[in-house]
Design a protein around this motif. Structure first.
Motif, PDB file in Angstrom:
ATOM      1  N   MET A  89      52.547 -12.989   4.436  1.00 31.93           N
ATOM      2  CA  MET A  89      51.232 -12.419   4.234  1.00 31.93           C
ATOM      3  C   MET A  89      51.330 -11.006   3.673  1.00 31.93           C
ATOM      4  SD  MET A  89      48.180 -13.612   6.212  1.00 31.93           S
ATOM      5  CE  MET A  89      47.869 -13.569   7.843  1.00 31.93           C
ATOM      6  N   ARG A  90      52.032 -10.840   2.616  1.00 32.49           N
ATOM      7  CA  ARG A  90      52.178  -9.527   1.995  1.00 32.49           C
ATOM      8  C   ARG A  90      50.859  -8.973   1.482  1.00 32.49           C
ATOM      9  NH1 ARG A  90      57.556  -9.546  -1.744  1.00 32.49           N
ATOM     10  NH2 ARG A  90      59.009  -9.279  -0.042  1.00 32.49           N
ATOM     11  N   LEU A  91      49.994  -9.856   1.051  1.00 26.32           N
ATOM     12  CA  LEU A  91      48.719  -9.406   0.480  1.00 26.32           C
ATOM     13  C   LEU A  91      47.630  -9.247   1.535  1.00 26.32           C
ATOM     14  CD1 LEU A  91      48.683 -11.687  -2.683  1.00 26.32           C
ATOM     15  CD2 LEU A  91      49.369  -9.300  -2.524  1.00 26.32           C
ATOM     16  N   GLY A  92      47.927  -9.632   2.760  1.00 32.06           N
ATOM     17  CA  GLY A  92      46.945  -9.497   3.820  1.00 32.06           C
ATOM     18  C   GLY A  92      45.965 -10.658   3.895  1.00 32.06           C
ATOM     19  N   VAL A  93      46.222 -11.720   3.129  1.00 36.57           N
ATOM     20  CA  VAL A  93      45.382 -12.916   3.191  1.00 36.57           C
ATOM     21  C   VAL A  93      46.286 -14.139   3.236  1.00 36.57           C
ATOM     22  CG1 VAL A  93      43.412 -11.882   1.987  1.00 36.57           C
ATOM     23  CG2 VAL A  93      45.168 -13.063   0.683  1.00 36.57           C
TER      24      VAL A  93
ATOM     25  N   PRO B 133      47.723 -17.960   2.299  1.00 36.33           N
ATOM     26  CA  PRO B 133      47.895 -18.718   1.057  1.00 36.33           C
ATOM     27  C   PRO B 133      46.682 -19.604   0.743  1.00 36.33           C
ATOM     28  CG  PRO B 133      49.899 -18.822   2.360  1.00 36.33           C
ATOM     29  CD  PRO B 133      48.854 -18.157   3.207  1.00 36.33           C
ATOM     30  N   THR B 134      46.074 -20.148   1.773  1.00 38.32           N
ATOM     31  CA  THR B 134      44.879 -20.973   1.577  1.00 38.32           C
ATOM     32  C   THR B 134      43.761 -20.163   0.930  1.00 38.32           C
ATOM     33  OG1 THR B 134      45.462 -22.310   3.497  1.00 38.32           O
ATOM     34  CG2 THR B 134      43.186 -22.441   2.744  1.00 38.32           C
TER      35      THR B 134
ATOM     36  N   PHE C  13      41.541 -18.592  -6.349  1.00 35.92           N
ATOM     37  CA  PHE C  13      41.963 -18.993  -7.690  1.00 35.92           C
ATOM     38  C   PHE C  13      41.099 -20.147  -8.196  1.00 35.92           C
ATOM     39  CE2 PHE C  13      44.337 -21.246 -10.879  1.00 35.92           C
ATOM     40  CZ  PHE C  13      45.021 -20.260 -11.572  1.00 35.92           C
ATOM     41  N   THR C  14      40.898 -21.147  -7.347  1.00 33.62           N
ATOM     42  CA  THR C  14      40.105 -22.315  -7.716  1.00 33.62           C
ATOM     43  C   THR C  14      38.675 -21.917  -8.042  1.00 33.62           C
ATOM     44  OG1 THR C  14      41.497 -23.717  -6.329  1.00 33.62           O
ATOM     45  CG2 THR C  14      39.345 -24.597  -6.955  1.00 33.62           C
ATOM     46  N   GLN C  15      38.106 -21.041  -7.257  1.00 30.30           N
ATOM     47  CA  GLN C  15      36.732 -20.593  -7.502  1.00 30.30           C
ATOM     48  C   GLN C  15      36.633 -19.851  -8.830  1.00 30.30           C
ATOM     49  OE1 GLN C  15      35.194 -17.978  -4.485  1.00 30.30           O
ATOM     50  NE2 GLN C  15      33.080 -18.342  -5.103  1.00 30.30           N
TER      51      GLN C  15
END
Length: 78
Positions: free
Chosen positions: A1-5, A7-8, A14-16
């Motif tokens: 969780m390097r980005l703080g969020v 993977p889901t 990205f999909t949105q």
């Protein structure tokens, strides 16, 4: 969780934004590259690895799914 969020969350974002999941987007880019290489006259077996597929069967499976034809048939039709 390097980005703080999670993977889901990244996949959903990205999909949105792009209208399709990251894996499908990447596969589409690879198939586009394969099409260009086939049009340049490269053999399908070489195209597969150059475009990032495991082997020619892997390329053919995705190519057929996206373009409703095989790489060899596509190369002959042009």
């Amino acid at each position: 969780m390097r980005l703080g969020v999670s993977p889901t969350h990244l996949v959903r974002a990205f999909t949105q934004r792009h209208g399709l999941p990251p894996h499908r987007y990447l596969t589409g880019r690879r198939v586009d590259r394969a099409r260009r290489l086939l049009l340049d006259g490269m053999p399908a077996a070489e195209v597969a690895t150059a475009a990032g597929f495991y082997d020619q069967a892997h390329l053919t499976r995705h190519f057929r799914r996206m373009l409703a034809t095989t790489p060899a048939a596509y190369a002959r039709s042009v």
